[in-house]
Scaffold this motif. Structure first.
Motif, PDB file in Angstrom:
ATOM      1  N   ARG A   1       0.821  -1.211   0.000  1.00  0.00           N
ATOM      2  CA  ARG A   1       0.000   0.000   0.000  1.00  0.00           C
ATOM      3  C   ARG A   1       0.853   1.259   0.000  1.00  0.00           C
ATOM      4  O   ARG A   1       0.508   2.259  -0.631  1.00  0.00           O
ATOM      5  CB  ARG A   1      -0.928  -0.012   1.221  1.00  0.00           C
ATOM      6  CG  ARG A   1      -2.007  -1.078   1.164  1.00  0.00           C
ATOM      7  CD  ARG A   1      -2.950  -0.853   0.007  1.00  0.00           C
ATOM      8  NE  ARG A   1      -3.853  -1.983  -0.214  1.00  0.00           N
ATOM      9  CZ  ARG A   1      -4.613  -2.122  -1.283  1.00  0.00           C
ATOM     10  NH1 ARG A   1      -4.580  -1.199  -2.229  1.00  0.00           N
ATOM     11  NH2 ARG A   1      -5.387  -3.176  -1.415  1.00  0.00           N
ATOM     12  N   ALA A   2       1.976   1.197   0.692  1.00  0.00           N
ATOM     13  CA  ALA A   2       2.883   2.341   0.688  1.00  0.00           C
ATOM     14  C   ALA A   2       3.473   2.561  -0.700  1.00  0.00           C
ATOM     15  O   ALA A   2       3.640   3.704  -1.156  1.00  0.00           O
ATOM     16  CB  ALA A   2       3.999   2.124   1.707  1.00  0.00           C
ATOM     17  N   VAL A   3       3.784   1.466  -1.389  1.00  0.00           N
ATOM     18  CA  VAL A   3       4.318   1.571  -2.754  1.00  0.00           C
ATOM     19  C   VAL A   3       3.261   2.149  -3.693  1.00  0.00           C
ATOM     20  O   VAL A   3       3.540   3.047  -4.495  1.00  0.00           O
ATOM     21  CB  VAL A   3       4.793   0.192  -3.256  1.00  0.00           C
ATOM     22  CG1 VAL A   3       5.291   0.287  -4.698  1.00  0.00           C
ATOM     23  CG2 VAL A   3       5.891  -0.363  -2.357  1.00  0.00           C
ATOM     24  N   LEU A   4       2.047   1.654  -3.594  1.00  0.00           N
ATOM     25  CA  LEU A   4       0.972   2.139  -4.469  1.00  0.00           C
ATOM     26  C   LEU A   4       0.665   3.609  -4.221  1.00  0.00           C
ATOM     27  O   LEU A   4       0.346   4.353  -5.154  1.00  0.00           O
ATOM     28  CB  LEU A   4      -0.291   1.298  -4.254  1.00  0.00           C
ATOM     29  CG  LEU A   4      -0.244  -0.119  -4.821  1.00  0.00           C
ATOM     30  CD1 LEU A   4      -1.419  -0.937  -4.302  1.00  0.00           C
ATOM     31  CD2 LEU A   4      -0.248  -0.084  -6.345  1.00  0.00           C
ATOM     32  N   ASP A   5       0.757   4.020  -2.960  1.00  0.00           N
ATOM     33  CA  ASP A   5       0.523   5.430  -2.655  1.00  0.00           C
ATOM     34  C   ASP A   5       1.574   6.313  -3.336  1.00  0.00           C
ATOM     35  O   ASP A   5       1.269   7.417  -3.806  1.00  0.00           O
ATOM     36  CB  ASP A   5       0.550   5.643  -1.143  1.00  0.00           C
ATOM     37  CG  ASP A   5       0.172   7.061  -0.747  1.00  0.00           C
ATOM     38  OD1 ASP A   5      -0.973   7.464  -1.011  1.00  0.00           O
ATOM     39  OD2 ASP A   5       1.040   7.771  -0.193  1.00  0.00           O
ATOM     40  N   LYS A   6       2.782   5.792  -3.417  1.00  0.00           N
ATOM     41  CA  LYS A   6       3.855   6.533  -4.096  1.00  0.00           C
ATOM     42  C   LYS A   6       3.603   6.604  -5.599  1.00  0.00           C
ATOM     43  O   LYS A   6       3.987   7.574  -6.266  1.00  0.00           O
ATOM     44  CB  LYS A   6       5.192   5.844  -3.812  1.00  0.00           C
ATOM     45  CG  LYS A   6       6.396   6.536  -4.414  1.00  0.00           C
ATOM     46  CD  LYS A   6       7.697   5.952  -3.878  1.00  0.00           C
ATOM     47  CE  LYS A   6       7.850   4.494  -4.159  1.00  0.00           C
ATOM     48  NZ  LYS A   6       9.168   3.964  -3.750  1.00  0.00           N
ATOM     49  N   LEU A   7       2.916   5.586  -6.145  1.00  0.00           N
ATOM     50  CA  LEU A   7       2.667   5.537  -7.588  1.00  0.00           C
ATOM     51  C   LEU A   7       1.401   6.282  -7.998  1.00  0.00           C
ATOM     52  O   LEU A   7       1.179   6.501  -9.195  1.00  0.00           O
ATOM     53  CB  LEU A   7       2.539   4.074  -8.047  1.00  0.00           C
ATOM     54  CG  LEU A   7       3.732   3.159  -7.786  1.00  0.00           C
ATOM     55  CD1 LEU A   7       3.440   1.760  -8.300  1.00  0.00           C
ATOM     56  CD2 LEU A   7       4.985   3.704  -8.444  1.00  0.00           C
ATOM     57  N   ARG A   8       0.577   6.632  -7.025  1.00  0.00           N
ATOM     58  CA  ARG A   8      -0.709   7.231  -7.353  1.00  0.00           C
ATOM     59  C   ARG A   8      -0.521   8.594  -8.019  1.00  0.00           C
ATOM     60  O   ARG A   8       0.245   9.429  -7.558  1.00  0.00           O
ATOM     61  CB  ARG A   8      -1.558   7.381  -6.084  1.00  0.00           C
ATOM     62  CG  ARG A   8      -2.984   7.849  -6.363  1.00  0.00           C
ATOM     63  CD  ARG A   8      -3.833   7.793  -5.110  1.00  0.00           C
ATOM     64  NE  ARG A   8      -4.045   6.404  -4.693  1.00  0.00           N
ATOM     65  CZ  ARG A   8      -3.543   5.869  -3.590  1.00  0.00           C
ATOM     66  NH1 ARG A   8      -2.778   6.599  -2.792  1.00  0.00           N
ATOM     67  NH2 ARG A   8      -3.783   4.617  -3.286  1.00  0.00           N
ATOM     68  N   LEU A   9      -1.243   8.799  -9.119  1.00  0.00           N
ATOM     69  CA  LEU A   9      -1.170  10.067  -9.835  1.00  0.00           C
ATOM     70  C   LEU A   9      -1.959  11.140  -9.073  1.00  0.00           C
ATOM     71  O   LEU A   9      -3.076  10.886  -8.622  1.00  0.00           O
ATOM     72  CB  LEU A   9      -1.740   9.921 -11.246  1.00  0.00           C
ATOM     73  CG  LEU A   9      -1.071   8.872 -12.145  1.00  0.00           C
ATOM     74  CD1 LEU A   9      -1.707   8.889 -13.526  1.00  0.00           C
ATOM     75  CD2 LEU A   9       0.426   9.115 -12.245  1.00  0.00           C
ATOM     76  N   ARG A  10      -1.367  12.307  -8.955  1.00  0.00           N
ATOM     77  CA  ARG A  10      -2.027  13.406  -8.270  1.00  0.00           C
ATOM     78  C   ARG A  10      -2.948  14.148  -9.238  1.00  0.00           C
ATOM     79  O   ARG A  10      -2.601  14.380 -10.396  1.00  0.00           O
ATOM     80  CB  ARG A  10      -0.989  14.378  -7.692  1.00  0.00           C
ATOM     81  CG  ARG A  10       0.099  13.696  -6.870  1.00  0.00           C
ATOM     82  CD  ARG A  10      -0.452  12.870  -5.726  1.00  0.00           C
ATOM     83  NE  ARG A  10       0.567  12.069  -5.057  1.00  0.00           N
ATOM     84  CZ  ARG A  10       0.311  11.131  -4.161  1.00  0.00           C
ATOM     85  NH1 ARG A  10      -0.945  10.863  -3.827  1.00  0.00           N
ATOM     86  NH2 ARG A  10       1.294  10.439  -3.601  1.00  0.00           N
ATOM     87  N   ARG A  11      -4.111  14.507  -8.740  1.00  0.00           N
ATOM     88  CA  ARG A  11      -5.124  15.118  -9.594  1.00  0.00           C
ATOM     89  C   ARG A  11      -4.610  16.384 -10.285  1.00  0.00           C
ATOM     90  O   ARG A  11      -4.877  16.614 -11.469  1.00  0.00           O
ATOM     91  CB  ARG A  11      -6.370  15.443  -8.755  1.00  0.00           C
ATOM     92  CG  ARG A  11      -7.536  15.977  -9.581  1.00  0.00           C
ATOM     93  CD  ARG A  11      -8.733  16.215  -8.677  1.00  0.00           C
ATOM     94  NE  ARG A  11      -9.174  14.996  -8.053  1.00  0.00           N
ATOM     95  CZ  ARG A  11     -10.010  14.115  -8.632  1.00  0.00           C
ATOM     96  NH1 ARG A  11     -10.456  14.351  -9.853  1.00  0.00           N
ATOM     97  NH2 ARG A  11     -10.392  13.037  -7.984  1.00  0.00           N
ATOM     98  N   GLN A  12      -3.855  17.184  -9.569  1.00  0.00           N
ATOM     99  CA  GLN A  12      -3.351  18.424 -10.152  1.00  0.00           C
ATOM    100  C   GLN A  12      -2.376  18.141 -11.293  1.00  0.00           C
ATOM    101  O   GLN A  12      -2.416  18.790 -12.339  1.00  0.00           O
ATOM    102  CB  GLN A  12      -2.663  19.260  -9.067  1.00  0.00           C
ATOM    103  CG  GLN A  12      -2.239  20.650  -9.534  1.00  0.00           C
ATOM    104  CD  GLN A  12      -1.661  21.476  -8.387  1.00  0.00           C
ATOM    105  OE1 GLN A  12      -1.617  21.015  -7.250  1.00  0.00           O
ATOM    106  NE2 GLN A  12      -1.250  22.691  -8.690  1.00  0.00           N
ATOM    107  N   GLU A  13      -1.517  17.135 -11.103  1.00  0.00           N
ATOM    108  CA  GLU A  13      -0.572  16.770 -12.164  1.00  0.00           C
ATOM    109  C   GLU A  13      -1.306  16.230 -13.378  1.00  0.00           C
ATOM    110  O   GLU A  13      -0.943  16.532 -14.524  1.00  0.00           O
ATOM    111  CB  GLU A  13       0.409  15.713 -11.642  1.00  0.00           C
ATOM    112  CG  GLU A  13       1.330  16.206 -10.545  1.00  0.00           C
ATOM    113  CD  GLU A  13       2.221  15.116 -10.011  1.00  0.00           C
ATOM    114  OE1 GLU A  13       3.325  15.442  -9.523  1.00  0.00           O
ATOM    115  OE2 GLU A  13       1.829  13.933 -10.084  1.00  0.00           O
ATOM    116  N   ILE A  14      -2.329  15.420 -13.142  1.00  0.00           N
ATOM    117  CA  ILE A  14      -3.106  14.843 -14.249  1.00  0.00           C
ATOM    118  C   ILE A  14      -3.754  15.952 -15.069  1.00  0.00           C
ATOM    119  O   ILE A  14      -3.705  15.959 -16.298  1.00  0.00           O
ATOM    120  CB  ILE A  14      -4.176  13.883 -13.703  1.00  0.00           C
ATOM    121  CG1 ILE A  14      -3.518  12.673 -13.045  1.00  0.00           C
ATOM    122  CG2 ILE A  14      -5.111  13.430 -14.817  1.00  0.00           C
ATOM    123  CD1 ILE A  14      -4.500  11.763 -12.338  1.00  0.00           C
ATOM    124  N   SER A  15      -4.373  16.887 -14.391  1.00  0.00           N
ATOM    125  CA  SER A  15      -5.083  17.968 -15.097  1.00  0.00           C
ATOM    126  C   SER A  15      -4.132  18.786 -15.951  1.00  0.00           C
ATOM    127  O   SER A  15      -4.435  19.105 -17.117  1.00  0.00           O
ATOM    128  CB  SER A  15      -5.786  18.874 -14.079  1.00  0.00           C
ATOM    129  OG  SER A  15      -6.735  18.159 -13.331  1.00  0.00           O
TER     130      SER A  15
END
Length: 525
Positions: free
Chosen positions: A166-180
């Motif tokens: 879960r810690a690894v996946l949290d690091k991989l999660r795309l941030r909404r601001q970056e996506i936009s």
């Protein structure tokens, strides 16, 4: 008087012999009878102590021969369980009865035996003890997760612990601001090129946009810095001719078209040349990107054998955009795909039938021809179907919806992609990993979804185990050099004509190391 005494002595001797025979018969029955109560094993041990004969060993061998294979396995498992229980309680590992903790009975000693018989009895008792000894245990790796079947390897294995997915996946999660921010820039570039091609009086006037790839499948990791889009062009009334029984590569020919053929300039000896059409497509895009205002974008050098036109947006953030030309055919899928898309038990036969009614696509990725390529060939593409499957991946229709039960399928795919990404960073100065890509991981992942079709088999709490199953299947494919294309089963993506054996062995060794050590590479870079 003496005669009477001798007669009495002979009578007592016969009675004693009869008593010993009865005792021996009861001993044999006690040893060979199946255990029906907790007291039975203790009774058998006491009888053996009275009469340790070679017959006991033979009787055990006869009973062992009558045992079925399942009973032998149950005994072995029971012995291991009892041994583990004794160790947990601090009991000595040997010389203790598993029934009540008393000392094991000493080897049977017959009263006043002849030397030869005593030697025979000792040997028989030793053989009997060896036969009753439980099988040696295999070394097991400590683990914080309950082990279960690993179908891809065909053996029972322990899942390595010590890492936090879960810690690894949290690091991989795309941030909404970056996506936009990234999506806004990419959309401006793509929309500009699409309008220019549609307005320009050329062979590509009818192109339409088809968004594909990991970003649109919602399995993009790390950063929104790579996008894949298709510019699809419908080509009615085409005829496909399979190239060298490859199953995936085809020559494209046109049937008679009374209105004329807008792509006739790319036709060579009745065959639509993929290389000629891709070259013209690249030329038009290269000219158009110069007219995009406010965005610094350049075209990367063509990669040999690649069907993509790759653009690099350098400001405000560096983003790679692969634009792929695709021919759209609304006819029936080729015969080589008949046994592909094995989702009947996973998503259902109706869903499979519906997906196969969608168009299929041909992209200008050429077939290998010795050390070169056959540049007139086109390859089948089902990226739009892959996107549909990943976005509607549940056995139940509500899987991962707002009010539905969650699963960890996509999390497993993200972790697999991150594993390969990290290994490529670690060994960026070596060529063994160059030919591996995320498509290999996605294909292996889809096969695991087929093997484990139920949503309950992908519960989020079992993420570590589910990910290990995916890794185990991928390792199996590497070792066997066999990874079937999910849509065209006769195509082996791990064939030596695509990837050499040394590269597969190298990747297998690196993944095995990571797996056995709790994936330390997830914390690097």
């Amino acid at each position: 008087m003496e005669s009477q005494r001798g007669k009495a002595t002979r009578t007592a001797s016969k009675a004693g012999a009869a008593t010993r025979k009865v005792s021996e018969r009861s001993t044999r029955v006690a040893v060979t009878e199946p255990r029906e109560s907790p007291a039975a094993p203790r009774a058998a041990q006491l009888n053996v102590g009275k009469c340790g004969s070679v017959r006991e060993s033979r009787s055990l061998q006869t009973q062992s021969a009558r045992d079925s294979q399942e009973e032998l396995q149950e005994r072995a498992l029971g012995a291991r369980s009892k041994k583990a229980s004794l160790r947990a309680q601090g009991a000595p590992p040997s010389g203790v009865s598993s029934t009540d903790g008393a000392e094991a009975p000493k080897p049977p000693v017959a009263p006043r035996p002849l030397p030869t018989r005593a030697r025979s009895r000792r040997e028989g008792g030793a053989r009997s003890a060896r036969e009753q000894r439980p099988a040696p245990e295999l070394a097991e790796v400590p683990c914080s997760v309950t082990p279960a079947r690993v179908p891809s390897l065909g053996v029972r294995e322990r899942v390595p612990g010590g890492w936090k997915p879960r810690a690894v996946l949290d690091k991989l999660r795309l941030r909404r601001q970056e996506i936009s921010a990234a999506a806004e820039v990419v959309n401006r570039v793509v929309d500009h090129l699409l309008r220019r091609l549609q307005d320009f009086d050329s062979e590509f006037k009818g192109v339409q946009l088809l968004r594909t790839g990991s970003y649109y499948e919602r399995v993009k990791i790390s950063a929104p810095n790579e996008f894949d889009v298709m510019f699809k062009l419908e080509v009615p009334r085409i005829q496909l001719e399979e190239y060298c029984s490859s199953g995936a590569h085809y020559f494209v020919k046109f049937k008679r078209n009374p209105k004329g053929n807008p792509l006739k300039q790319f036709v060579e000896e009745e065959i639509l040349s993929a290389s000629k059409m891709l070259s013209k497509f690249r030329k038009l895009i290269k000219e158009d990107i110069k007219n995009i205002e406010g965005i610094d974008v350049v075209m990367e050098k063509k990669k040999r054998g690649s069907p993509a036109v790759t653009l690099c947006i350098r400001k405000p953030e560096e983003i790679s955009v692969d634009i792929i030309l695709a021919l759209e055919s609304k006819s029936s899928w080729p015969a080589s795909t008949q046994e592909g898309l094995p989702i009947d038990n996973w998503l259902g036969a109706k869903v499979r039938k519906k997906l196969r009614q969608q168009p299929f696509y041909l992209v200008p990725k050429h077939a290998k021809n010795g050390s070169g390529f056959q540049e007139q060939t086109w390859r089948l593409s089902f990226s739009h179907i892959e996107k549909d499957i990943l976005n509607n991946h549940g056995h139940s229709k509500t899987c991962c919806e707002n009010d539905g039960v969650k699963c960890c399928r996509k999390d497993c795919l993200k972790l697999m992609k991150y594993l390969l990404e990290q290994l490529k960073k670690k060994f960026d100065n070596r060529k063994e990993l160059d030919k591996f890509c995320s498509y290999h991981l996605k294909t292996a992942f889809l096969h695991v979804c087929t093997q484990d079709p139920l949503d309950s088999q992908w519960h989020p709490k079992d993420l570590v185990f589910c990910f290990d199953n995916c890794v185990a299947f991928f390792l199996k494919c590497l070792r066997k050099e066999q990874l079937e294309h999910y849509f065209v089963p006769i195509v082996n993506l791990f064939s030596r004509k695509y990837i050499d054996k040394i590269s597969k062995e190298f990747l297998s060794e690196q993944i095995e190391y990571e797996r056995n050590n709790g994936f330390p590479i997830f914390n690097e870079f």
